[in-house]
Design a protein around this motif. Structure first.
Motif, PDB file in Angstrom:
ATOM      1  N   SER A 160      31.967 -10.956  -5.367  1.00  0.00           N
ATOM      2  CA  SER A 160      31.815 -10.149  -6.572  1.00  0.00           C
ATOM      3  C   SER A 160      30.980 -10.880  -7.616  1.00  0.00           C
ATOM      4  CB  SER A 160      33.187  -9.792  -7.141  1.00  0.00           C
ATOM      5  OG  SER A 160      33.070  -9.037  -8.322  1.00  0.00           O
ATOM      6  N   GLN A 161      31.177 -12.196  -7.728  1.00  0.00           N
ATOM      7  CA  GLN A 161      30.381 -13.001  -8.657  1.00  0.00           C
ATOM      8  C   GLN A 161      28.908 -13.002  -8.251  1.00  0.00           C
ATOM      9  OE1 GLN A 161      32.495 -16.721  -8.398  1.00  0.00           O
ATOM     10  NE2 GLN A 161      33.947 -16.177 -10.014  1.00  0.00           N
ATOM     11  N   ASP A 210      27.375  -9.720  -9.314  1.00  0.00           N
ATOM     12  CA  ASP A 210      27.064  -9.734 -10.741  1.00  0.00           C
ATOM     13  C   ASP A 210      25.803 -10.546 -11.014  1.00  0.00           C
ATOM     14  OD1 ASP A 210      29.311  -8.214 -11.220  1.00  0.00           O
ATOM     15  OD2 ASP A 210      30.559  -9.910 -11.815  1.00  0.00           O
ATOM     16  N   ARG A 265      22.683  -8.607  -9.992  1.00  0.00           N
ATOM     17  CA  ARG A 265      22.359  -7.542 -10.942  1.00  0.00           C
ATOM     18  C   ARG A 265      21.697  -8.091 -12.199  1.00  0.00           C
ATOM     19  NH1 ARG A 265      27.942  -3.934 -10.167  1.00  0.00           N
ATOM     20  NH2 ARG A 265      27.298  -2.967  -8.193  1.00  0.00           N
ATOM     21  N   ARG A 266      22.171  -9.259 -12.650  1.00  0.00           N
ATOM     22  CA  ARG A 266      21.530  -9.886 -13.818  1.00  0.00           C
ATOM     23  C   ARG A 266      20.094 -10.292 -13.498  1.00  0.00           C
ATOM     24  NH1 ARG A 266      26.498 -12.599 -14.038  1.00  0.00           N
ATOM     25  NH2 ARG A 266      25.527 -14.528 -13.297  1.00  0.00           N
TER      26      ARG A 266
END
Length: 272
Positions: free
Chosen positions: A91-92, A95, A98-99
């Motif tokens: 999940s990290q 993220d 996406r950044r």
């Protein structure tokens, strides 16, 4: 052991994966190609179930009752050995991806080289977030090209004999990369090539370091290893994965963007 065809495997066998043996036990109530997998240690920890199946003629190994499949039994075992923290770590990574993709300054950068050691550049390319080429040049390395490298990227000495040198390309490359978020796959290798070229051009360490500091360097190799989730007990970390590109700098830049898009969008696909 040499792994036989699944139909030839017995009810009980042992396989070494990443220098640690695992034991496979077929349940007594079935003759299907299903095995329980145990770390072959004193504690004999149960890791899970694997099932052999064919898909479009390819031999695959499915984990338990899930849809997750792997092309080798070794990778299926590595997936079963994942730490309990993997969902959170994945999940990290999602993220992070996406950044990265949301950064308008993003460049995907790749370098093809004279070899795998202290190499020089023979092609440098960069694309923007959309995969549009913003830099793509062959480079005269002023050095021999290892035949093994030529076999990979097909860039021959004759192809780059009349090309510009890295020093001649440096002004344009500086304009393209300075201040940008520059994404690589196996960044330490490519950054080493840039550093070597810059030191040769400037004849000193300080100007090379100053140039490197003008870019924001980022590596997608470790996040992609986490996303794939194949745990190596030998190394105590997720197993690094090949990018899978054709060893053309532009194509590899686009392949890298595709991998980051995969990480940003969904969990790893069931069929690897």
């Amino acid at each position: 052991m040499t792994l036989a065809q699944p139909s030839e495997l017995g009810d009980l066998f042992t396989l070494e994966v990443d220098e640690r043996p695992v034991q496979f036990v077929r349940p007594l109530d079935t003759d299907r190609p299903d095995w329980g997998v145990y770390d072959d240690t004193t504690a004999r920890q149960f890791l899970g179930m694997v099932h052999s199946e064919l898909s479009d003629g390819a031999q695959l190994w499915r984990l338990g009752a899930t849809a997750e499949r792997h092309g080798t039994l070794d990778d299926a075992v590595r997936a079963l050995r994942r730490p309990a923290s993997w969902p959170r770590e994945r999940s990290q990574v999602q993220d992070w991806a996406r950044r990265v993709l949301a950064d308008e300054s993003l460049l995907s950068v790749d370098v093809e080289t004279t070899g795998l050691g202290d190499a020089w550049a023979v092609q440098v390319a960069a694309t923007d977030r959309a995969g549009t080429v913003v830099f793509n040049e062959y480079v005269n390395p002023l050095a021999d090209i290892d035949p093994k490298a030529v076999a990979l990227h097909k860039i021959t000495p004759e192809r780059v004999a009349g090309a510009a040198t890295f020093a001649e390309l440096l002004p344009e490359l500086t304009e393209v990369m300075a201040g940008r978020r520059c994404l690589f796959y196996n960044m330490s290798f490519d950054r080493g090539v840039f550093e070597r070229e810059l030191k040769r051009h400037h004849g000193a360490d300080a100007p090379a370091a100053q140039w490197l500091d003008r870019c924001r360097w980022e590596d997608a190799m470790e996040p992609y290893a986490v996303w794939k989730g194949l745990w190596s007990v030998k190394r105590g970390r997720y197993r690094a994965q090949k990018l899978g590109g054709p060893h053309d700098a532009v194509a590899d830049c686009r392949m890298l963007l595709s991998r980051v898009e995969q990480m940003a969008a969904v969990p790893p696909p069931p069929h690897r």
